[in-house]
Design a protein around this motif. Structure first.
Motif, PDB file in Angstrom:
ATOM      1  N   THR A  62       6.003  22.103  36.429  1.00  0.00           N
ATOM      2  CA  THR A  62       6.123  23.084  37.502  1.00  0.00           C
ATOM      3  C   THR A  62       7.091  24.198  37.139  1.00  0.00           C
ATOM      4  OG1 THR A  62       5.709  21.315  39.111  1.00  0.00           O
ATOM      5  CG2 THR A  62       6.599  23.376  39.965  1.00  0.00           C
ATOM      6  N   ARG A  63       8.181  23.840  36.470  1.00  0.00           N
ATOM      7  CA  ARG A  63       9.223  24.825  36.175  1.00  0.00           C
ATOM      8  C   ARG A  63       9.134  25.397  34.772  1.00  0.00           C
ATOM      9  NH1 ARG A  63      14.268  21.439  39.007  1.00  0.00           N
ATOM     10  NH2 ARG A  63      13.339  21.390  41.104  1.00  0.00           N
ATOM     11  N   SER A  64       8.043  25.133  34.069  1.00  0.00           N
ATOM     12  CA  SER A  64       7.920  25.570  32.680  1.00  0.00           C
ATOM     13  C   SER A  64       7.923  27.083  32.532  1.00  0.00           C
ATOM     14  CB  SER A  64       6.643  24.999  32.062  1.00  0.00           C
ATOM     15  OG  SER A  64       5.483  25.484  32.753  1.00  0.00           O
ATOM     16  N   THR A  65       7.539  27.812  33.578  1.00  0.00           N
ATOM     17  CA  THR A  65       7.468  29.281  33.479  1.00  0.00           C
ATOM     18  C   THR A  65       8.788  29.955  33.840  1.00  0.00           C
ATOM     19  OG1 THR A  65       6.646  29.463  35.750  1.00  0.00           O
ATOM     20  CG2 THR A  65       5.006  29.294  34.000  1.00  0.00           C
ATOM     21  N   LYS A  66       9.791  29.189  34.269  1.00  0.00           N
ATOM     22  CA  LYS A  66      11.081  29.796  34.606  1.00  0.00           C
ATOM     23  C   LYS A  66      11.802  30.205  33.324  1.00  0.00           C
ATOM     24  CE  LYS A  66      11.681  27.239  38.941  1.00  0.00           C
ATOM     25  NZ  LYS A  66      11.503  28.400  39.813  1.00  0.00           N
ATOM     26  N   THR A  67      12.379  31.382  33.340  1.00  0.00           N
ATOM     27  CA  THR A  67      13.015  31.926  32.135  1.00  0.00           C
ATOM     28  C   THR A  67      14.495  32.194  32.374  1.00  0.00           C
ATOM     29  OG1 THR A  67      12.415  34.185  32.778  1.00  0.00           O
ATOM     30  CG2 THR A  67      10.879  32.994  31.358  1.00  0.00           C
ATOM     31  N   VAL A  68      15.205  32.462  31.293  1.00  0.00           N
ATOM     32  CA  VAL A  68      16.587  32.934  31.391  1.00  0.00           C
ATOM     33  C   VAL A  68      16.620  34.397  30.946  1.00  0.00           C
ATOM     34  CG1 VAL A  68      17.690  30.700  31.091  1.00  0.00           C
ATOM     35  CG2 VAL A  68      17.084  32.037  29.068  1.00  0.00           C
ATOM     36  N   ARG A  69      17.547  35.163  31.535  1.00  0.00           N
ATOM     37  CA  ARG A  69      17.680  36.571  31.156  1.00  0.00           C
ATOM     38  C   ARG A  69      18.235  36.675  29.738  1.00  0.00           C
ATOM     39  NH1 ARG A  69      17.513  39.670  35.926  1.00  0.00           N
ATOM     40  NH2 ARG A  69      16.926  41.388  34.554  1.00  0.00           N
ATOM     41  N   VAL A  70      17.896  37.753  29.090  1.00  0.00           N
ATOM     42  CA  VAL A  70      18.401  37.986  27.733  1.00  0.00           C
ATOM     43  C   VAL A  70      19.910  38.178  27.799  1.00  0.00           C
ATOM     44  CG1 VAL A  70      18.048  40.485  27.854  1.00  0.00           C
ATOM     45  CG2 VAL A  70      18.070  39.333  25.638  1.00  0.00           C
ATOM     46  N   LYS A  71      20.617  37.624  26.817  1.00  0.00           N
ATOM     47  CA  LYS A  71      22.075  37.771  26.772  1.00  0.00           C
ATOM     48  C   LYS A  71      22.425  39.196  26.394  1.00  0.00           C
ATOM     49  CE  LYS A  71      22.716  32.940  25.372  1.00  0.00           C
ATOM     50  NZ  LYS A  71      23.172  32.032  24.305  1.00  0.00           N
ATOM     51  N   LYS A  72      23.239  39.832  27.228  1.00  0.00           N
ATOM     52  CA  LYS A  72      23.613  41.221  26.971  1.00  0.00           C
ATOM     53  C   LYS A  72      24.681  41.275  25.868  1.00  0.00           C
ATOM     54  CE  LYS A  72      20.936  42.767  30.245  1.00  0.00           C
ATOM     55  NZ  LYS A  72      19.710  43.488  29.925  1.00  0.00           N
TER      56      LYS A  72
END
Length: 449
Positions: free
Chosen positions: A439-449
């Protein structure tokens, strides 16, 4: 050229991240478009001002319909039905004064629980108390036909002039009492008319069904394996709905003659391919739906193919704009825009460099894909294929810093070396853990600035 009204309410900004330099003969241009909305919390928002009697909500505010699964399986165990009632009560308590709302009991038919007679109530102390009283009488019994729930929600929301129209849907089982094409037809009918968050409680429901509802209606999908977690989750969902201030925003992509569109994807906070949802918006322009916005930021990956050009030439490859409906059906509102460029150079160093944001989200999209492929392989008995795909997922999650997904993967595989993606399939995996990963496989993290 289209006429645009002056923006009001929340302010939107568009930032484009790309490597615009192409080598000789290069044609593929990729860009990450970051859209940020600010000021929603101080704007007109999702319902404000004094509440009216049952019937007429505050104009321009929000309308929310809660769809609660009351099928027979909700009594096995009984904590599901009790948790659902408590969660719905918690969501009702989270409604802002002046918000229009209704509650639907869903089985093989849809029934109005509160206020009834095809109406919406308006949130105040009295109507909240009445709605919670109505919930206490709910019991489980009957089948599951989710399309009927959605169609009733659509009819109720259509009676409101609220600018933010939202649904919250809870199910614990498969959609067994209507054909798949009936649910699809209901989703097609409701798409663009309201957004909807969908939740599955327990482990007897279908991930594809719940996620399909959320995707079609531009909402979120998640699992609540333990009914004890429903109240907190419903409160969070309702807080999100109450924070929305602008509805029906579209991402408009304009491209010059000769430019081909590869794809348009949302890549944060989750991966959603919007390419197939394009609606023509004039010569060489198309609109992609993004739903409702509050104070938030989202990232989109735009890929186009430009005509070949000589070294030293440059061109506008695409223009990305955010467009919202105009007030009272007037001219659309241009919220912000960004430009995607292409420049041809013989400097191999700059032309072969991969933009950090593009590389990051390309990896996040691959992560979502290989998790699904690995779980599919595991279900089909292909242990080697599952090991390879889920190992690659562990490697991508570690490299990108996606700690939440890495933690979920560790419940399905034993990680030997995350950096190389060396894993072993676990002999026994809890069904809830596997469904949570899927279910949560499509959740992403933002790119590290």
């Amino acid at each position: 050229m289209a006429n645009f009204a002056k923006p009001t309410g929340p302010q939107f900004s568009v930032d484009v991240y790309q490597n615009e330099f192409l080598p000789e003969g290069g044609r593929d241009v990729n860009a990450i478009v970051t859209v940020t909305a600010t000021g929603a919390a101080t704007g007109s928002g999702a319902g404000s001002g004094p509440a009216d009697a049952v019937g007429d909500a505050v104009p321009g505010g929000a309308a929310v319909v809660l769809m609660l699964d009351c099928s027979g399986s909700m009594d096995y165990p009984a904590t599901k039905m009790r948790g659902a009632r408590e969660a719905t009560a918690a969501a009702i308590d989270t409604l802002r004064d002046g918000t229009a709302f209704a509650v639907i009991a869903g089985t093989h038919v849809a029934r109005e629980v509160y206020p009834g007679a095809g109406r919406l109530a308006v949130a105040d102390a009295r109507t909240r108390a009445q709605a919670k009283d109505a919930l206490r009488a709910l019991s489980a019994g009957g089948g599951t036909a989710i399309g009927t729930w959605l169609r009733l929600a659509d009819r109720l929301l259509a009676a409101s002039d609220a600018s933010i129209r939202h649904g919250i849907l809870l199910t614990d089982g498969r959609n067994e009492h209507e054909a798949p094409e009936e649910l699809r037809a209901a989703l097609d009918s409701c798409a663009g008319r309201f957004t909807c968050d969908a939740r599955g409680v327990g482990t007897d429901w279908e991930v594809d069904e719940v996620r399909g509802i959320a995707r079609a209606l531009l909402g979120t999908a998640d699992i609540v394996a333990d009914p004890a977690g429903l109240a907190a989750d419903f409160t969070t969902m309702m807080e999100g709905a109450m924070g929305k201030a602008v509805a029906d925003v579209v991402l408009r992509l304009w491209t010059p003659v000769g430019v081909e569109i590869g794809f348009v994807k949302q890549v944060a906070p989750s991966v959603e391919d919007l390419s197939g949802r394009r609606v023509v918006a004039g010569p060489r322009a198309g609109d992609y739906p993004t739903g409702s916005w509050g104070d938030e930021s989202r990232d989109y990956h735009v890929s186009v193919r430009v005509p070949e050009a000589a070294i030293g030439q440059e061109m506008l490859a695409a223009r990305v704009s955010l467009i919202a409906p105009g007030p009272a059906g007037g001219d659309p509102v241009a919220l912000s825009q960004g430009l995607v460029r292409a420049v041809w150079t013989d400097d191999l160093v700059v032309s072969t460099a991969i933009n950090a944001q593009v590389a990051h989200y390309t990896g996040q999209a691959e992560l979502a894909d290989v998790i699904q492929q690995g779980l599919d392989a595991r279900k089909s008995g292909d242990e080697d294929g599952a090991t390879a795909k889920l190992g690659r997922a562990v490697q991508l999650a570690a490299a990108s810093g996606n700690a939440d997904t890495a933690k979920l993967l560790s419940k399905v595989v034993d990680v030997v070396d995350a950096a190389t993606g060396t894993v072993r399939l676990k002999a026994k995996v809890a069904e809830a853990d596997e469904m949570t990963l899927e279910t949560r496989s499509t959740k992403t993290v933002r790119v590290k600035k």
